[in-house]
Scaffold this active site. Structure first.
Site, short mmCIF file in Angstrom:
data_model
loop_
_atom_site.label_atom_id
_atom_site.label_comp_id
_atom_site.label_asym_id
_atom_site.label_seq_id
_atom_site.Cartn_x
_atom_site.Cartn_y
_atom_site.Cartn_z
N ARG A 12 -13.77 -41.04 -34.77
CA ARG A 12 -13.66 -40.72 -33.39
C ARG A 12 -15.12 -39.89 -32.98
NH1 ARG A 12 -11.27 -42.46 -29.95
NH2 ARG A 12 -9.28 -41.98 -30.73
N GLU A 19 -8.27 -34.88 -33.78
CA GLU A 19 -8.85 -35.53 -32.97
C GLU A 19 -9.94 -34.62 -32.37
OE1 GLU A 19 -8.13 -38.15 -30.68
OE2 GLU A 19 -6.91 -39.04 -32.33
N SER A 25 -13.25 -41.20 -42.10
CA SER A 25 -12.10 -40.33 -41.65
C SER A 25 -11.94 -40.53 -40.12
CB SER A 25 -12.22 -39.00 -41.95
OG SER A 25 -13.21 -38.19 -41.23
N HIS A 26 -10.83 -40.15 -39.78
CA HIS A 26 -10.47 -40.38 -38.44
C HIS A 26 -11.55 -39.54 -37.39
CE1 HIS A 26 -8.14 -41.08 -34.75
NE2 HIS A 26 -8.16 -39.80 -34.31
N VAL A 27 -11.55 -38.41 -37.85
CA VAL A 27 -12.24 -37.49 -36.98
C VAL A 27 -13.84 -37.75 -36.99
CG1 VAL A 27 -12.92 -35.75 -38.64
CG2 VAL A 27 -12.79 -35.09 -36.37
#
Length: 754
Positions: free
Chosen positions: A228, A205, A223-225
């Site tokens: 985000r 995060e 990718s998630h980061v």
């Protein structure tokens, strides 16, 4: 070796002497290499020597194979230099793994020996393994890598920086250096922070209060980061120059202003601490930590069916993955396929949990969930997941799935073993709503985890040579005229998961889809594969929300486990055949444009490519609106609105009556009145003065992502520095209320320039 080791002493000493001579020759020779060809000519035998002297050499040998098969004349071509960069990226990772293995094997012995010899200082014991590595052939290879890397990056036109998440205007923060992003991902910074992290895996995060993230690692853009960062308007960049990164680290504790140049370079300068307070900097912290008041996540009601067909993929029944897939039917070229699909809708999990067979599990789950400690939820969430996996299938569930699969064309497994595998995968997806990352992410966003509801999209896994992700707006530049394509061997989980290395990536202009420009080549060490099977995809109501990137927080599970296979990219057809590579990238980009036009907004599209004797076979497996920050034209009337933490998602409304489609404005959604060209998604976040904005009846023109310069509107009160500073707007003009002087903003009011 025979037990009489003394008979081999001379051979051992000869081997040590030869190794020392090779290392010394390389260290003397590399300083005289004036070109990338000369350094690579020295690097290849050095790497071969390392392979011969290293017991853990499988990955090193694959790197050597890829290096030996670089195309003829590679150093004189941009794409050839890019292929060399990909090989060196893989070599660098292999050296890191070798260092870790050596340290793990040798350092404990060094510590025990050092303790036994009491006069050896601790700092010398701790340096033992490092010095051992520096004296090995691996260190010579590392020296050559450092020498040739800037040469190759220049030839490949890569530059020092890779922009993963751009920003529109300069941002200010205090520099903090950390070893890994995972160590601070739950931290809340009280002031704007520029975070320099030595490690970023892609699964973390972004901590509250962070306005910029700099790392030497290059996670995939999906990718998630990465998602985000783009969603939260955080500057996220990779720095490939160790010297420049060290210079930035030396600014630890200082307040810096970070900005991007049109060429994609990152600039910084010291500013006074006072710049951290007020204006854009303060708004950034407030926005990153604030509750997304305009984002709503209501728990849907169960439709009464255990499983629904694609015709029933509707709002409140299934999640965005299922709905978006159904929305593509009949809108794509006939050559593009959609996989047979069905879905277990919202509420099916709760219905299974409430069945008589599962009453004990339901009571235990509720009691365990009630005991969650928000500060340390990990243990109880793990217990929740374990309880979900204990669920029994109630009467009628299996029959519903078998019947629905036959109608949908989904090849449902037969036999008791097949059912157990399928139901186990389904339960694992349901259980993923209790994973710690999603719980923490929702809590930080001010969204109630208790309102989370999980639908499950069931599809046949399409046998794939390659998986791809398409971003129909270039995420590195927010250029709406460009498509960004990434491809990997095997399944796409190596793109969105924590798998090191780069994908084959290209930028494709929408005006000329036949001219893809490759920006990186394959460098991942493994691919993921699976036999013919089904996949159960999470499809929750906590994904693809306005202003919140929930994608990737929950699990998608194949009925049969995926397996890793080591890859040698030098044998890949897309590496060796430029014409085929261009053909495939163009076809995938063309599909992305078709999907964007079919759904009317920028999209992140996932799919697979099969190389058949009849040509390419492309299948779309899912699509979602792209989290981007591009602005074009917006037509709107927002009358008597309160705009605290406003989030607009693709449609601007005339808010007169009712609660149908449109943007969330303090929970009230207006009816769609005009067509939105462009995309606003999670970009309007922050404080808007006192939160009160009056009528806005003009055409708003917000062009570009760096400093929006033309805003025509009637802003009658409230709009203060949060609006101007957070968004970087420099020319706010509009209908000037009587008595308000001409200008941009004065006392929260919009000056006028007719």
């Amino acid at each position: 070796m025979r037990n009489d080791i003394h008979g081999h002493r001379e051979k051992l000493y000869l081997d040590l002497a030869l190794e020392a001579q090779v290392k010394a020759s390389i260290e003397r020779g590399f300083t005289q290499c004036g070109s990338s060809e000369a350094v690579m000519a020295l690097l290849q035998p050095a790497l071969e020597n390392l392979c011969l002297t290293t017991p853990y050499n499988r990955e090193l040998c694959r790197c050597l194979c890829d290096m030996q098969r670089l195309p003829d004349g590679w150093s004189r071509q941009r794409e050839g230099a890019l292929q060399a960069v990909a090989v060196l990226d893989r070599v660098r990772r292999a050296l890191g793994e070798l260092s870790d293995v050596t340290s793990g094997a040798m350092q404990p012995h060094a510590d025990r020996l050092g303790h036994a010899i009491s006069d050896i200082p601790q700092w010398q014991r701790e340096l033992f393994t490092e010095e051992l590595i520096r004296s090995s052939p691996a260190f010579a290879v590392s020296l050559l890598l450092s020498t040739v890397d800037p040469m190759l990056r220049a030839a490949a036109e890569l530059g020092v920086w890779q922009i993963i998440s751009p920003i529109g205007s300069a941002t200010v923060g205090r520099v903090e250096v950390v070893e890994g992003l995972h160590l601070v991902q739950d931290k809340v910074y009280s002031e704007p922070t520029v975070l320099v992290s030595n490690e970023v895996s892609g699964e973390e995060e972004i901590p509250d209060g962070v306005v910029a993230l700099i790392t030497p690692h290059a996670p995939d853009v999906l990718s998630h980061v990465s998602v985000r960062a783009r969603n939260c308007q955080v500057l996220f960049v990779t720095c490939f120059d160790p010297g420049m990164l060290d210079s930035l680290k030396q600014e630890a504790g200082a307040a810096l202003e970070m900005s991007l140049t049109p060429a994609g370079d990152v600039l910084w300068k010291r500013v006074e601490d006072g710049a951290l307070r007020g204006g854009a900097a303060e708004a950034a912290v407030q926005a990153s930590g604030a509750s997304l008041a305009a984002t709503r996540m209501a728990k849907p009601e169960w439709c009464g069916k255990n499983v629904v067909q694609m015709d029933e993929f509707q709002d409140g029944v299934v999640g965005a993955k299922s709905k978006n897939l159904a929305g593509l039917r009949g809108k794509l070229p006939s050559a593009v396929e959609l996989p047979p699909s069905m879905s277990l809708p919202f509420g099916t999990f709760e219905a299974v949990l409430a069945a008589s067979e599962n009453l004990q599990v339901a009571r235990q789950l509720a009691a365990t969930y009630d005991q969650l400690d928000e500060a340390h939820p990990g243990q109880k969430l793990e217990e929740c997941r374990a309880l979900v996996l204990q669920l029994q299938a109630p009467s009628g569930l299996q029959e519903s799935l078998v019947g629905a699969a036959a109608v949908a064309g989904v090849p449902w497994p037969v036999g008791a073993d097949g059912w157990e595998a399928a139901f186990g995968a389904l339960k694992a997806v349901w259980a993923s709503q209790y994973n710690e990352r999603s719980y923490v992410s929702l809590r930080k966003a001010g969204l109630p985890h208790s309102q989370l509801c999980m639908a499950v999209l069931v599809q046949r896994v399409v046998p794939a040579d390659y998986a791809f992700v398409i971003h129909t707006v270039n995420p590195s530049t927010n250029d709406t005229s460009e498509i960004y394509v990434e491809m990997v061997r095997g399944l796409g989980e190596t793109l969105v998961g924590n798998y090191s290395g780069r994908a084959l990536a290209a930028v494709v202009p929408k005006s000329n889809l036949d001219s893809p420009k490759v920006v990186s080549f394959f460098s991942k060490s493994v691919g993921l594969f699976v036999p013919e099977t089904l996949i159960f995809r999470s499809d929750s109501n906590g994904e693809d929300l306005d202003g919140y990137a929930g994608a990737g927080l929950y699990d998608s599970i194949t009925m049969h486990p995926m397996y890793e296979a080591e890859i040698s990219h030098s044998e890949d057809a897309l590496m060796r055949d430029p014409a085929l590579r261009s053909q495939v990238l163009s076809a995938v980009a063309r599909l992305g444009l078709d999907v964007e036009q079919a759904l009317g907004s920028p999209q992140d599209v996932e799919g697979v490519v099969e190389m058949t004797s009849q040509g390419l076979r492309i299948t779309v497996v899912q699509t979602r609106p792209q989290m981007c920050t591009s602005f074009n034209k917006i037509y709107a009337t927002l009358t008597n609105s309160t705009l605290t933490n406003l989030v607009l998602d693709g449609v601007v409304a005339e808010r007169d009556q009712g609660v149908p489609e449109g943007p969330s404005v303090d929970g009230v959604v207006g009816e769609r009145d005009h067509k939105l060209e462009g995309c606003l998604r999670g970009c309007w976040r922050g404080r808007y003065g006192d939160g009160a904005v009056g009528e806005r009846k003009k055409l708003w023109v917000l062009e570009g992502s760096a400093g929006r310069t033309g805003l025509w509107a009637s802003v009658t009160k409230g709009c203060r520095e949060g609006l101007l500073g957070r968004m970087g707007w420099t020319g706010v003009v509009g209908e000037r209320p009587q008595g308000v002087p001409e200008g941009c903003l004065q006392d929260g009011r919009g000056g006028g320039r007719a």
